[in-house]
Write a protein that holds these residues in place. Sequence first.
Motif, PDB file in Angstrom:
ATOM      1  N   ARG B 103       0.840  -1.194   0.000  1.00 26.83           N
ATOM      2  CA  ARG B 103       0.000   0.000   0.000  1.00 26.83           C
ATOM      3  C   ARG B 103       0.888   1.262   0.000  1.00 26.83           C
ATOM      4  NH1 ARG B 103      -5.314  -0.016   1.283  1.00 26.83           N
ATOM      5  NH2 ARG B 103      -5.220  -1.898   2.553  1.00 26.83           N
ATOM      6  N   HIS B 104       1.963   1.199   0.813  1.00 25.75           N
ATOM      7  CA  HIS B 104       2.907   2.317   0.886  1.00 25.75           C
ATOM      8  C   HIS B 104       3.518   2.586  -0.492  1.00 25.75           C
ATOM      9  CE1 HIS B 104       7.129   3.772   1.380  1.00 25.75           C
ATOM     10  NE2 HIS B 104       6.521   4.675   2.130  1.00 25.75           N
ATOM     11  N   ALA B 105       3.898   1.482  -1.175  1.00 27.44           N
ATOM     12  CA  ALA B 105       4.525   1.631  -2.491  1.00 27.44           C
ATOM     13  C   ALA B 105       3.548   2.260  -3.483  1.00 27.44           C
ATOM     14  CB  ALA B 105       5.000   0.269  -3.004  1.00 27.44           C
ATOM     15  N   LEU B 106       2.315   1.780  -3.469  1.00 26.85           N
ATOM     16  CA  LEU B 106       1.317   2.315  -4.410  1.00 26.85           C
ATOM     17  C   LEU B 106       1.103   3.798  -4.176  1.00 26.85           C
ATOM     18  CD1 LEU B 106      -1.240  -0.646  -4.349  1.00 26.85           C
ATOM     19  CD2 LEU B 106       0.195   0.059  -6.278  1.00 26.85           C
ATOM     20  N   GLY B 110       2.258   7.084  -6.653  1.00 24.59           N
ATOM     21  CA  GLY B 110       1.243   8.011  -7.146  1.00 24.59           C
ATOM     22  C   GLY B 110       0.021   7.348  -7.757  1.00 24.59           C
ATOM     23  N   VAL B 111      -0.256   6.094  -7.350  1.00 27.08           N
ATOM     24  CA  VAL B 111      -1.472   5.440  -7.833  1.00 27.08           C
ATOM     25  C   VAL B 111      -2.672   6.113  -7.159  1.00 27.08           C
ATOM     26  CG1 VAL B 111      -2.774   3.277  -7.865  1.00 27.08           C
ATOM     27  CG2 VAL B 111      -0.279   3.259  -8.200  1.00 27.08           C
ATOM     28  N   PRO B 112      -3.652   6.539  -7.920  1.00 28.60           N
ATOM     29  CA  PRO B 112      -4.801   7.227  -7.311  1.00 28.60           C
ATOM     30  C   PRO B 112      -5.462   6.361  -6.243  1.00 28.60           C
ATOM     31  CG  PRO B 112      -4.899   7.386  -9.701  1.00 28.60           C
ATOM     32  CD  PRO B 112      -3.768   6.447  -9.364  1.00 28.60           C
ATOM     33  N   ARG B 113      -5.940   7.028  -5.222  1.00 29.30           N
ATOM     34  CA  ARG B 113      -6.487   6.354  -4.050  1.00 29.30           C
ATOM     35  C   ARG B 113      -7.550   5.305  -4.429  1.00 29.30           C
ATOM     36  NH1 ARG B 113      -6.204   7.919   1.340  1.00 29.30           N
ATOM     37  NH2 ARG B 113      -5.082   9.808   0.780  1.00 29.30           N
ATOM     38  N   ASN B 114      -8.417   5.659  -5.374  1.00 26.94           N
ATOM     39  CA  ASN B 114      -9.541   4.752  -5.679  1.00 26.94           C
ATOM     40  C   ASN B 114      -9.111   3.526  -6.481  1.00 26.94           C
ATOM     41  OD1 ASN B 114      -9.025   5.912  -8.112  1.00 26.94           O
ATOM     42  ND2 ASN B 114     -11.013   6.942  -8.333  1.00 26.94           N
ATOM     43  N   GLN B 115      -7.848   3.523  -6.939  1.00 25.71           N
ATOM     44  CA  GLN B 115      -7.378   2.341  -7.683  1.00 25.71           C
ATOM     45  C   GLN B 115      -6.506   1.434  -6.820  1.00 25.71           C
ATOM     46  OE1 GLN B 115      -5.446   3.412 -11.354  1.00 25.71           O
ATOM     47  NE2 GLN B 115      -6.919   5.064 -11.737  1.00 25.71           N
ATOM     48  N   ARG B 116      -6.143   1.936  -5.632  1.00 27.73           N
ATOM     49  CA  ARG B 116      -5.136   1.204  -4.853  1.00 27.73           C
ATOM     50  C   ARG B 116      -5.614  -0.169  -4.406  1.00 27.73           C
ATOM     51  NH1 ARG B 116      -3.136   6.119  -1.083  1.00 27.73           N
ATOM     52  NH2 ARG B 116      -2.685   7.532  -2.811  1.00 27.73           N
ATOM     53  N   THR B 117      -6.883  -0.263  -4.002  1.00 29.03           N
ATOM     54  CA  THR B 117      -7.375  -1.544  -3.502  1.00 29.03           C
ATOM     55  C   THR B 117      -7.307  -2.612  -4.600  1.00 29.03           C
ATOM     56  OG1 THR B 117      -8.840  -0.284  -2.091  1.00 29.03           O
ATOM     57  CG2 THR B 117      -9.272  -2.643  -2.260  1.00 29.03           C
ATOM     58  N   ARG B 118      -7.714  -2.210  -5.820  1.00 28.15           N
ATOM     59  CA  ARG B 118      -7.685  -3.162  -6.935  1.00 28.15           C
ATOM     60  C   ARG B 118      -6.242  -3.561  -7.263  1.00 28.15           C
ATOM     61  NH1 ARG B 118      -6.834  -2.466 -12.037  1.00 28.15           N
ATOM     62  NH2 ARG B 118      -6.969  -0.198 -11.942  1.00 28.15           N
TER      63      ARG B 118
END
Lengths: 264, 245, 235
Positions: B103-106, B110-118
């Motif tokens: 999660r830290h890496a994402l 700069g991965v947008p918040r709403n894409q991080r879970t996927r």
Amino acid sequence: MVLTAPLATLPLSAAEPFIIVQSTTSTQNSGLYDAILPLFTATSGIDVRVVAVGTGQAIKNARNCDGDVLLVHARASEQAFVADGAGVSRSDVMYNDFVLVGPADDPARLSDTTNVAEAFAALAQGETPFASRGDDSGTHKKEMSLWQNAHVDPTDASGAWYRETGSGMGATLNIAIGMNAYAMTDRATWIAFGNKSGHKIVFEGDEALFNQYGVIAVNPERCPAVKATEAKAFIDWLLSDAGQGAIGAYQRDGQQLFFPNAQK
Amino acid sequence: MLELVKAARPETDPLLTLDHVTLIRGGAAVLDALSLDITAGVITAIMGANGAGKSLAMRVMAGLIAPEAGQVRYAPDMRAPRDVSIVFQRPVLLRRSVRGNLRHALKVYGVPRNQRTRRLAELLELGRLGLIADTPARALSGGEQQRVAMVRALAAKPKLLLLDEPTASLDPQATQAIEQLMRKAADDGATVVIVTHDRGQAKRLAQDIRFMHRGKLVEKAPAKRFFDHPTSAAASAYLSGELFL
Amino acid sequence: MLEIGTAFSAAFGLIIGLDADLIEIIALSLQVTLTAVLVACLIGFPLGALLAVGRFPMRNALVVLVNALMGLPPVVVGLGVYLMLSRAGPLGVLNLLYTPTAMVIAQTILVTPIIAALTRQVIEDMNIEYDELLRSMGTGRLSQMQTLLWDARYALVTAALAGLGRALAEVGAVMIVGGNINHVTRVMTTAIALETSKGELALALGLGIILMTLSIVLNATLMGFRRTAERMAYA
């Protein structure tokens, strides 16, 4: 949120009116304020916050405008405070007296002397340990004037038999008891003092040991933040029959500690 | 995707070039006017004896060390360090769970918040880390830790993946898992550079070899040719198991 | 002169009696000290991390300064804050002298260098391990500091505890800026000083025993919390 929660409960500025009295440890340690201040607060609704330090520091704090009323015991300094314009006017409030305390066996035989100059001379002659406040307090100033009357300069022996503690009255008494030394203290502090150990009063009663307390309102013209109305109310009460009566009524171990003597 | 990259960048156009890079450590040149290029779209192995300067060269490529002299040039469409990921021999994992590390890496990438879970789910799947997702990363075995480090490096979708002896302290099973991730990255279009001592690994993975000796490049060749007919004395000695001083 | 036993029975008596005045004093002590430590953490953690990670001119000088400030005498801090907050001073209009807020300010100044210096040490050690990784990920300095602070959070409990111990134990600063006013700014340490000056040594020592107990309980609680949480986080 976490930060403000503890801060929010701090009384940043009082909702109820209060004044700050710069005063001395002797009056606080004797318990006098705890006895009489609630009476004033009950009738006036004004809370009295006492900062108890040495007379010298109390006067300096008041000069910095960090107080509304000054209640100390060093007449010359008090008069200078008023003359400088730092205070409004000075009134006598009450007195008690200073006593000399020392070891029970009284090695310098102070109890045989007849006046305070003789007693101080005997201390110097015998080079018996003496614990002085050494802190520019009212008591210290008084002590220095008494040495002068006895034609002794004890500071020559500083570090030898003359020990300047640089501390408050109570701390100095603790030290005197710890090293079996003599000390000069106001009677109120001594009566209320809890660690007398083997020490007792070895000289008392000379008029020169008279200890006059005076009260002064801090000058609002010099210190605009001063609460002049509340300060005046407190001083008026102290000097009134009610205030004087309360001072006279305060006792510790069956002894009266302060004697009211305001001018009518 | 792979086709596109290859079409856009002919093999003669290197993804990364070190041009006369010199690095001084303790008064000695550990990289000595090193010139070396990395071909886009292939797996390159950097080989050489201990002390040849392989790991330092890799850190220069990653932009972690600025050389005293010389230049590091990336292809025009490369942004360093955003498009470069590096995996170290000993994985450095944060004091968090596996999930927390990824999660830290994402977030950092700069991965947008709403894409991080996927994306997180994809990465856990990719590294087969689902069952240990909530385990403190530092409590894992060496192989598992390196898998987390690999997947974390891939989270950046790097154009250049640098691997500094990533399997040197792993058993064959764990090594295989890491190598599969490497191939997957290469298949997805990343250019992969691996520093390795393991000749078998170089043969299994690399199309291209760069052989270093004492801070210089002494041989550059396609893998097959390098292993069949090394031309430099240093490489010949190395491959035949001799010490070359 | 005085038996330790008397002191313990005095302490015991105070606790059993649990009179309102004592509770008030303990509550104010905790309120002032915990607030000061909290504020000091909010300043000291980032400052320590900045000193550990940041690269700027005078950094080393600043590190030396912060380390040296750990030994600030409380009386000096008290005097400095007094001069600022005095009505004759630059911040006199705020009317903060002789209030708990003034005590919080003084203790914050006293404690912040301790927390900052210990934080710097912890973060610097951890950064030896993290620096290459975080830089290779393209992490900015600020984000690097955040990551390090978060990962060092359990070690930083110890830094906060060191600050807490200092704040809870000091008397010089709060005495000067608080004035030891009964029911307003009297805390454990100033009450102890007062009872000592009254010659009530057993009572003073009794209060001291309560203060120490309080400190032990606070430390044990936080360390216990740290252990458990740490085990959960990275075994």
